[in-house]
Design a protein around this motif. Structure first.
Motif, PDB file in Angstrom:
ATOM      1  N   UNK A 209     -17.345  -5.553  19.778  1.00  0.00           N
ATOM      2  CA  UNK A 209     -18.031  -6.432  20.470  1.00  0.00           C
ATOM      3  C   UNK A 209     -18.603  -5.641  21.636  1.00  0.00           C
ATOM      4  N   UNK A 210     -18.438  -4.089  21.627  1.00  0.00           N
ATOM      5  CA  UNK A 210     -18.809  -3.521  22.583  1.00  0.00           C
ATOM      6  C   UNK A 210     -17.491  -3.379  23.638  1.00  0.00           C
ATOM      7  N   UNK A 211     -17.635  -1.891  24.514  1.00  0.00           N
ATOM      8  CA  UNK A 211     -16.530  -2.060  25.438  1.00  0.00           C
ATOM      9  C   UNK A 211     -16.303  -2.944  26.330  1.00  0.00           C
ATOM     10  N   UNK A 212     -14.967  -3.566  26.839  1.00  0.00           N
ATOM     11  CA  UNK A 212     -14.947  -4.373  27.754  1.00  0.00           C
ATOM     12  C   UNK A 212     -14.095  -3.719  28.726  1.00  0.00           C
ATOM     13  N   UNK A 213     -13.564  -2.643  28.689  1.00  0.00           N
ATOM     14  CA  UNK A 213     -12.856  -1.996  29.838  1.00  0.00           C
ATOM     15  C   UNK A 213     -11.283  -2.206  29.874  1.00  0.00           C
ATOM     16  N   UNK A 214     -10.886  -2.710  28.791  1.00  0.00           N
ATOM     17  CA  UNK A 214      -9.340  -2.879  28.846  1.00  0.00           C
ATOM     18  C   UNK A 214      -8.960  -2.092  27.552  1.00  0.00           C
ATOM     19  N   UNK A 215      -8.005  -1.280  27.968  1.00  0.00           N
ATOM     20  CA  UNK A 215      -7.248  -0.237  26.790  1.00  0.00           C
ATOM     21  C   UNK A 215      -6.289  -0.691  26.235  1.00  0.00           C
ATOM     22  N   UNK A 216      -5.809  -0.419  24.952  1.00  0.00           N
ATOM     23  CA  UNK A 216      -4.695  -0.460  24.275  1.00  0.00           C
ATOM     24  C   UNK A 216      -3.667   0.108  24.862  1.00  0.00           C
ATOM     25  N   UNK A 217      -2.260  -0.425  24.472  1.00  0.00           N
ATOM     26  CA  UNK A 217      -1.119  -0.090  25.339  1.00  0.00           C
ATOM     27  C   UNK A 217      -0.271   0.095  23.905  1.00  0.00           C
ATOM     28  N   UNK A 218       1.035   0.870  23.985  1.00  0.00           N
ATOM     29  CA  UNK A 218       2.003   1.019  22.968  1.00  0.00           C
ATOM     30  C   UNK A 218       3.152   0.571  23.537  1.00  0.00           C
ATOM     31  N   UNK A 219       3.244  -0.038  24.922  1.00  0.00           N
ATOM     32  CA  UNK A 219       4.519  -0.439  25.430  1.00  0.00           C
ATOM     33  C   UNK A 219       4.407  -1.887  25.950  1.00  0.00           C
ATOM     34  N   UNK A 220       5.370  -2.836  25.746  1.00  0.00           N
ATOM     35  CA  UNK A 220       5.177  -4.093  26.207  1.00  0.00           C
ATOM     36  C   UNK A 220       5.309  -4.172  28.004  1.00  0.00           C
ATOM     37  N   UNK A 221       6.038  -3.066  28.200  1.00  0.00           N
ATOM     38  CA  UNK A 221       6.190  -2.924  29.633  1.00  0.00           C
ATOM     39  C   UNK A 221       4.726  -2.699  30.607  1.00  0.00           C
ATOM     40  N   UNK A 222       4.030  -2.191  29.737  1.00  0.00           N
ATOM     41  CA  UNK A 222       2.624  -1.917  30.176  1.00  0.00           C
ATOM     42  C   UNK A 222       1.874  -3.113  30.268  1.00  0.00           C
ATOM     43  N   UNK A 223       2.173  -4.351  29.589  1.00  0.00           N
ATOM     44  CA  UNK A 223       1.510  -5.357  29.533  1.00  0.00           C
ATOM     45  C   UNK A 223       2.034  -6.662  30.211  1.00  0.00           C
ATOM     46  N   UNK A 224       2.851  -6.622  31.305  1.00  0.00           N
ATOM     47  CA  UNK A 224       3.673  -7.496  31.934  1.00  0.00           C
ATOM     48  C   UNK A 224       2.725  -8.750  32.846  1.00  0.00           C
TER      49      UNK A 224
END
Ligand code: NAD
Length: 268
Positions: free
Chosen positions: A52-67
């Motif tokens: 859907x085109x860039x939305x400025x949110x990047x993937x994370x590999x750790x849940x601790x980056x997604x709190x």
């Protein structure tokens, strides 16, 4: 206020649809998504992943980056989901589980977590399928004790578990309504000299082929007539939209173990 949602397993087939559904939902704010450490989509834009085109949110590999999410939506694998249940429980987060294939012991583990966190276990998040569960209850109550009950399901060639979580849930709903133990009355596939059908059994048949998104039929067959209750999904977006509805509902729920019947208000 919008509900902050993170998608766990966001580069998967469902994950990409979930990104799109979350991004377009007016009451949901997509705040992140996880991929495996070994994924080729590490630090990748979520919108690009979903096409859907860039939305400025990047993937994370750790849940601790997604709190920063309130509700996590997990369509990954059994092992990963069980780890995520533990993490969400420890961090006071709500979790919608779309992953399928858990055994009884694993379901018990998730139920136990539900004593201290809000969690939905939804082997099928489609609204139509969950309405079908209700119709199965009504039908089983009316004619289930004298008809032959068979469940058929078809899915794409990549699906890893069989029968589908939805087919098993259909059997469970019917068995519960009829006071039968599904572990004892289920018959999975037939071959060779099978003898005559035993009336109390519930049969399961599975097809895996091509790109079938998901089809389920319950047969209630008597001599002279049969009733078939069928659901066909034509796009994974139906599961993604149902998962958003579940996430929104769960954001306002207390700790507990819930399913889509709770979300849709179909419980008596
Ligand atoms: P998929 O294999 O395409 O996607 C799963 C994704 O999870 C993969 O990208 C994988 O890399 C990722 N993943 C696994 N472990 C991870 C980890 N530790 N961290 C981050 N990402 C991780 O599969 P799919 O077709 O998207 O289905 C996923 C699950 O959802 C299956 O169990 C499937 O049966 C189920 N499913 C449920 C519904 C429903 O309505 N509830 C609908 C479709 C599929």
């Amino acid at each position: 206020m919008k509900v902050k949602v993170a998608i766990l397993g966001c580069s998967g087939r469902m994950g990409r649809n979930l990104i799109q559904a979350a991004h377009e939902h007016q009451s949901i704010e997509l705040v992140g998504g996880s991929v495996r450490e070994s994924s080729s989509f590490v630090d990748f834009d979520l919108g690009e992943l979903a096409g859907i085109g860039a939305i400025g949110i990047k993937t994370s590999t750790q849940l601790t980056e997604l709190t920063n999410a309130d509700v996590y939506i997990d369509f990954t694998s059994i092992e990963t989901t069980l780890e995520n249940v533990q993490w969400c429980n420890e961090h006071n987060k709500a979790l919608v589980i779309g992953t399928t294939g858990f055994n009884d012991e694993q379901v018990e583990q998730i139920k136990k977590a539900g004593q201290t966190m809000p969690v939905i276990l939804a082997p099928n998040t489609s609204v139509g399928v969950n309405l079908m569960f209700k119709l199965l209850q009504v039908t089983a109550k009316a004619i289930g004790d004298y008809t032959d009950i068979e469940i058929f399901e078809a899915h794409h060639r990549f699906k890893k578990d069989a029968p589908s979580g939805t087919a098993v849930k259909m059997g469970q709903v019917i068995a519960d309504t009829l006071g039968r133990d599904l572990n004892k009355c289920a018959v999975y596939g037939r071959e060779g000299i099978t003898e005559e059908r035993k009336q109390e059994t519930i049969g399961f048949a599975t097809v895996r082929a091509g790109d079938i998104v998901g089809e389920h039929t319950a047969f209630f067959a008597d001599l002279g007539e049969r009733l078939e209750i069928t659901h066909k999904a034509s796009s994974r977006m139906t599961f993604a939209l149902g998962a958003m509805r579940a996430a929104f509902w769960l954001s306002e729920a207390d700790a507990g173990f819930y399913d889509m019947q709770d979300v849709l208000g179909l419980k008596e």
